[in-house]
Design a protein around this motif. Sequence first.
Motif, PDB file in Angstrom:
ATOM      1  N   GLY A 241       0.824  -1.187   0.000  1.00 57.33           N
ATOM      2  CA  GLY A 241       0.000   0.000   0.000  1.00 57.33           C
ATOM      3  C   GLY A 241       0.867   1.248   0.000  1.00 57.33           C
ATOM      4  O   GLY A 241       2.088   1.178   0.139  1.00 57.33           O
ATOM      5  N   PRO A 242       0.272   2.441  -0.201  1.00 59.75           N
ATOM      6  CA  PRO A 242       1.048   3.683  -0.181  1.00 59.75           C
ATOM      7  C   PRO A 242       1.775   3.847   1.154  1.00 59.75           C
ATOM      8  O   PRO A 242       1.217   3.564   2.213  1.00 59.75           O
ATOM      9  CB  PRO A 242      -0.025   4.771  -0.362  1.00 59.75           C
ATOM     10  N   ILE A 243       3.017   4.285   1.067  1.00 58.38           N
ATOM     11  CA  ILE A 243       3.825   4.439   2.286  1.00 58.38           C
ATOM     12  C   ILE A 243       3.582   5.831   2.860  1.00 58.38           C
ATOM     13  O   ILE A 243       3.936   6.830   2.239  1.00 58.38           O
ATOM     14  CB  ILE A 243       5.318   4.243   1.979  1.00 58.38           C
ATOM     15  N   PRO A 244       2.972   5.929   4.033  1.00 61.41           N
ATOM     16  CA  PRO A 244       2.741   7.252   4.635  1.00 61.41           C
ATOM     17  C   PRO A 244       4.056   7.868   5.108  1.00 61.41           C
ATOM     18  O   PRO A 244       5.006   7.158   5.442  1.00 61.41           O
ATOM     19  CB  PRO A 244       1.818   6.942   5.822  1.00 61.41           C
ATOM     20  N   VAL A 245       4.114   9.194   5.126  1.00 63.28           N
ATOM     21  CA  VAL A 245       5.326   9.897   5.563  1.00 63.28           C
ATOM     22  C   VAL A 245       5.304  10.022   7.083  1.00 63.28           C
ATOM     23  O   VAL A 245       4.379  10.616   7.652  1.00 63.28           O
ATOM     24  CB  VAL A 245       5.403  11.300   4.923  1.00 63.28           C
ATOM     25  N   PRO A 246       6.319   9.488   7.769  1.00 66.55           N
ATOM     26  CA  PRO A 246       6.366   9.559   9.240  1.00 66.55           C
ATOM     27  C   PRO A 246       6.935  10.900   9.702  1.00 66.55           C
ATOM     28  O   PRO A 246       8.083  10.992  10.164  1.00 66.55           O
ATOM     29  CB  PRO A 246       7.294   8.395   9.602  1.00 66.55           C
ATOM     30  N   TRP A 247       6.149  11.961   9.575  1.00 67.48           N
ATOM     31  CA  TRP A 247       6.658  13.308   9.823  1.00 67.48           C
ATOM     32  C   TRP A 247       7.256  13.461  11.216  1.00 67.48           C
ATOM     33  O   TRP A 247       8.343  14.043  11.376  1.00 67.48           O
ATOM     34  CB  TRP A 247       5.538  14.327   9.624  1.00 67.48           C
ATOM     35  N   LYS A 248       6.572  12.962  12.222  1.00 67.02           N
ATOM     36  CA  LYS A 248       7.071  13.120  13.586  1.00 67.02           C
ATOM     37  C   LYS A 248       8.411  12.415  13.758  1.00 67.02           C
ATOM     38  O   LYS A 248       9.345  12.968  14.362  1.00 67.02           O
ATOM     39  CB  LYS A 248       6.054  12.550  14.588  1.00 67.02           C
ATOM     40  N   ALA A 249       8.527  11.211  13.205  1.00 66.08           N
ATOM     41  CA  ALA A 249       9.780  10.460  13.317  1.00 66.08           C
ATOM     42  C   ALA A 249      10.911  11.167  12.587  1.00 66.08           C
ATOM     43  O   ALA A 249      12.056  11.188  13.061  1.00 66.08           O
ATOM     44  CB  ALA A 249       9.591   9.047  12.766  1.00 66.08           C
ATOM     45  N   ILE A 250      10.610  11.770  11.444  1.00 63.27           N
ATOM     46  CA  ILE A 250      11.637  12.500  10.686  1.00 63.27           C
ATOM     47  C   ILE A 250      12.128  13.701  11.479  1.00 63.27           C
ATOM     48  O   ILE A 250      13.332  13.908  11.648  1.00 63.27           O
ATOM     49  CB  ILE A 250      11.088  12.944   9.312  1.00 63.27           C
ATOM     50  N   ALA A 388      13.434   9.784   0.459  1.00 61.43           N
ATOM     51  CA  ALA A 388      14.583  10.614   0.086  1.00 61.43           C
ATOM     52  C   ALA A 388      14.142  11.938  -0.534  1.00 61.43           C
ATOM     53  O   ALA A 388      14.757  12.980  -0.297  1.00 61.43           O
ATOM     54  CB  ALA A 388      15.492   9.856  -0.877  1.00 61.43           C
ATOM     55  N   GLY A 389      13.071  11.899  -1.342  1.00 62.43           N
ATOM     56  CA  GLY A 389      12.582  13.123  -1.973  1.00 62.43           C
ATOM     57  C   GLY A 389      12.088  14.134  -0.945  1.00 62.43           C
ATOM     58  O   GLY A 389      12.362  15.336  -1.055  1.00 62.43           O
ATOM     59  N   ILE A 390      11.352  13.638   0.050  1.00 61.11           N
ATOM     60  CA  ILE A 390      10.865  14.512   1.117  1.00 61.11           C
ATOM     61  C   ILE A 390      12.036  15.119   1.885  1.00 61.11           C
ATOM     62  O   ILE A 390      12.067  16.325   2.151  1.00 61.11           O
ATOM     63  CB  ILE A 390       9.956  13.718   2.087  1.00 61.11           C
ATOM     64  N   LEU A 391      13.005  14.270   2.229  1.00 60.04           N
ATOM     65  CA  LEU A 391      14.169  14.749   2.991  1.00 60.04           C
ATOM     66  C   LEU A 391      14.940  15.790   2.187  1.00 60.04           C
ATOM     67  O   LEU A 391      15.358  16.817   2.727  1.00 60.04           O
ATOM     68  CB  LEU A 391      15.095  13.583   3.347  1.00 60.04           C
ATOM     69  N   GLN A 450      17.118   4.343   8.444  1.00 58.36           N
ATOM     70  CA  GLN A 450      16.543   4.582   9.751  1.00 58.36           C
ATOM     71  C   GLN A 450      15.263   3.751   9.933  1.00 58.36           C
ATOM     72  O   GLN A 450      14.606   3.385   8.957  1.00 58.36           O
ATOM     73  CB  GLN A 450      16.240   6.070   9.921  1.00 58.36           C
ATOM     74  N   PRO A 451      14.911   3.439  11.175  1.00 58.04           N
ATOM     75  CA  PRO A 451      13.709   2.612  11.418  1.00 58.04           C
ATOM     76  C   PRO A 451      12.456   3.171  10.754  1.00 58.04           C
ATOM     77  O   PRO A 451      11.594   2.416  10.294  1.00 58.04           O
ATOM     78  CB  PRO A 451      13.584   2.617  12.945  1.00 58.04           C
ATOM     79  N   TRP A 452      12.363   4.525  10.678  1.00 56.60           N
ATOM     80  CA  TRP A 452      11.162   5.132  10.113  1.00 56.60           C
ATOM     81  C   TRP A 452      11.109   5.046   8.583  1.00 56.60           C
ATOM     82  O   TRP A 452      10.140   5.491   7.964  1.00 56.60           O
ATOM     83  CB  TRP A 452      11.017   6.589  10.551  1.00 56.60           C
ATOM     84  N   ASP A 453      12.129   4.466   7.956  1.00 59.66           N
ATOM     85  CA  ASP A 453      12.079   4.237   6.507  1.00 59.66           C
ATOM     86  C   ASP A 453      11.219   3.026   6.156  1.00 59.66           C
ATOM     87  O   ASP A 453      10.736   2.916   5.034  1.00 59.66           O
ATOM     88  CB  ASP A 453      13.500   4.029   5.968  1.00 59.66           C
ATOM     89  N   ALA A 454      11.027   2.113   7.110  1.00 57.31           N
ATOM     90  CA  ALA A 454      10.288   0.874   6.841  1.00 57.31           C
ATOM     91  C   ALA A 454       8.863   1.182   6.379  1.00 57.31           C
ATOM     92  O   ALA A 454       8.187   2.051   6.952  1.00 57.31           O
ATOM     93  CB  ALA A 454      10.248   0.014   8.094  1.00 57.31           C
ATOM     94  N   PRO A 455       8.371   0.506   5.331  1.00 54.22           N
ATOM     95  CA  PRO A 455       7.015   0.754   4.832  1.00 54.22           C
ATOM     96  C   PRO A 455       5.932   0.566   5.893  1.00 54.22           C
ATOM     97  O   PRO A 455       4.899   1.234   5.859  1.00 54.22           O
ATOM     98  CB  PRO A 455       6.859  -0.271   3.702  1.00 54.22           C
ATOM     99  N   ASP A 456       6.162  -0.374   6.839  1.00 52.88           N
ATOM    100  CA  ASP A 456       5.144  -0.648   7.856  1.00 52.88           C
ATOM    101  C   ASP A 456       5.440   0.067   9.168  1.00 52.88           C
ATOM    102  O   ASP A 456       4.869  -0.285  10.199  1.00 52.88           O
ATOM    103  CB  ASP A 456       5.049  -2.161   8.097  1.00 52.88           C
ATOM    104  N   PHE A 457       6.323   1.082   9.149  1.00 51.71           N
ATOM    105  CA  PHE A 457       6.691   1.777  10.391  1.00 51.71           C
ATOM    106  C   PHE A 457       5.479   2.405  11.064  1.00 51.71           C
ATOM    107  O   PHE A 457       5.285   2.264  12.279  1.00 51.71           O
ATOM    108  CB  PHE A 457       7.742   2.855  10.100  1.00 51.71           C
ATOM    109  N   MET A 458       4.641   3.087  10.276  1.00 54.28           N
ATOM    110  CA  MET A 458       3.479   3.764  10.854  1.00 54.28           C
ATOM    111  C   MET A 458       2.479   2.752  11.418  1.00 54.28           C
ATOM    112  O   MET A 458       1.880   2.978  12.471  1.00 54.28           O
ATOM    113  CB  MET A 458       2.806   4.640   9.801  1.00 54.28           C
ATOM    114  N   ASP A 459       2.317   1.620  10.722  1.00 53.59           N
ATOM    115  CA  ASP A 459       1.403   0.583  11.209  1.00 53.59           C
ATOM    116  C   ASP A 459       1.882   0.024  12.537  1.00 53.59           C
ATOM    117  O   ASP A 459       1.088  -0.176  13.468  1.00 53.59           O
ATOM    118  CB  ASP A 459       1.286  -0.541  10.186  1.00 53.59           C
ATOM    119  N   LYS A 460       3.196  -0.253  12.612  1.00 51.79           N
ATOM    120  CA  LYS A 460       3.751  -0.774  13.871  1.00 51.79           C
ATOM    121  C   LYS A 460       3.615   0.241  14.992  1.00 51.79           C
ATOM    122  O   LYS A 460       3.334  -0.115  16.133  1.00 51.79           O
ATOM    123  CB  LYS A 460       5.225  -1.139  13.677  1.00 51.79           C
ATOM    124  N   GLN A 461       3.804   1.514  14.629  1.00 56.31           N
ATOM    125  CA  GLN A 461       3.686   2.558  15.645  1.00 56.31           C
ATOM    126  C   GLN A 461       2.257   2.663  16.155  1.00 56.31           C
ATOM    127  O   GLN A 461       2.025   2.803  17.361  1.00 56.31           O
ATOM    128  CB  GLN A 461       4.154   3.901  15.061  1.00 56.31           C
TER     129      GLN A 461
END
Length: 497
Positions: A241-250, A388-391, A450-461
């Motif tokens: 699925g679309p990978i959400p941007v983890p703004w807080k983690a960034i 990478a584009g966001i960063l 970084q851990p927040w690069d993982a596609p499922d990072f937001m789901d795990k969080q």
Amino acid sequence: MTAETNTGPMIGQRHLQTFLLFLSIVVNYMAKFNAGVAVVAMTNAENTNPNFPEYDWNEMERSYILSSFFWGYILTQFMGGWLCRRYGARITMFVSTIGSALLVVLIPWCVSWGGWQAYCAIRMSMGLFQGFLFPCIHAHLANWCPVKERNRLGALANTGIDCGTLVAMFASGLLAASSIGWPGIFYVSCGVGVLWCIVWWIFGANQPRESKFIGEAELNYIETSINSSRKAEEAELKATGPIPVPWKAIWTSVPFWALMVTRCCQSWGYSTLQTEMPAYMNGVLLMDMKSNALYSALPYLTSWVMAFVYLIIADILLTRGIMSITGIRKSVNSIAFFVPAAALIGVSFLDNTQKTLAVVLMCANVGINAGSTIGSTINTIDLSPNHAGILMGIVNTASNIVPILTPLLVGIIVKDDHDREQWQIVFIISAVIFCVGNIVYVAFGKMVNQPWDAPDFMDKQRSSNLQEVGHSKALEAQGSEKVEEAKRNESEGIKDN
């Protein structure tokens, strides 16, 4: 045996598109950085052509002129990406370049009645147009470059940065000292910009299939390469699925902040030289405009050459397993920051009797600093390939705020162009900032995902947060039960009495 891929002609349309992107950077950088030479010529006619008007602008007013381009530039970085996605790179880059070119030709006329304030307004408007450029270049490369050639063609296109600065410094000085004087700087900058737009309108195409000049073999090669890559990406996207941007983690990531601080520090030192070198060479080293043009351009020629040297050395070290990517990034960045810092301090203690040594140190400064691209610029890919584009958008915006500040600081410190001690303060501050930026990068920078690069990072969080909420509610319920039980016991005790 595997069948040999037919890549089309040795020099095909993809190479032409890359060359046009290279030229687009060159012509836009000519318009962007000709001001460093132009303001010297416009305020000191004795060293150029005395047949043209001379303006009595103080150092602060000159600093506003040099800074004003970036007031507009930082505002349209993200808009450039949106316009390119909606209308395509062909029209967006055309508008960006033609807008900047037509504005730059207005400067001689507008300054005659509007003074330095009119010059600032025009340069700010130019910045608004040129802010569209680099998002379009990256998008255009993605559409035209086969996956295996992407790094090579992308690197070749981006060498226009050093070449454009080189041409801006060199050509502007020669034009200012010629028969057409300092107005010629702006006429030529406009002319090459318009010429590029004509060529781009003829040969530029958003997609290979839209090009009228591409052959069938090259078209198939590009589309097959890009489509296979995109199919893999689409399959992964369908699975995750679309990978959400983890703004807080960034924004709470220490390695990301280390990178942003480092890039801002690099921008500080580099922009000081880009905008102030002609004024320093004219005021302290007492160079006339022709020699000033040559020697102002030499450091950027060195930088252009050194960019390829760094690329080759880093590739050898990595492919042969001599150094890890972390070792390469931090070592190269340290060289690219510490050596220029020392060179800046050295330049600040030289006078007009040591011109040759001053030019050598300036070449060392800018040339060796070219390693910062490998050292830290592309660290965004290490931290998070998915974001990478966001960063890059965040870091690029932050680092482009710095060139607004550096000329203003020079305007506050340098009241007399000929006072070497005032320039010493400027260069020493830049040297200290260089050192601080690299120390932060070496201490806190990371070259791993970084851990927040993982596609499922937001789901795990979210899952972790739900567990915490559930645990908290369970504890709260347990506490409530204990309170109720205590109340019942107390009530029963009262009844027994």
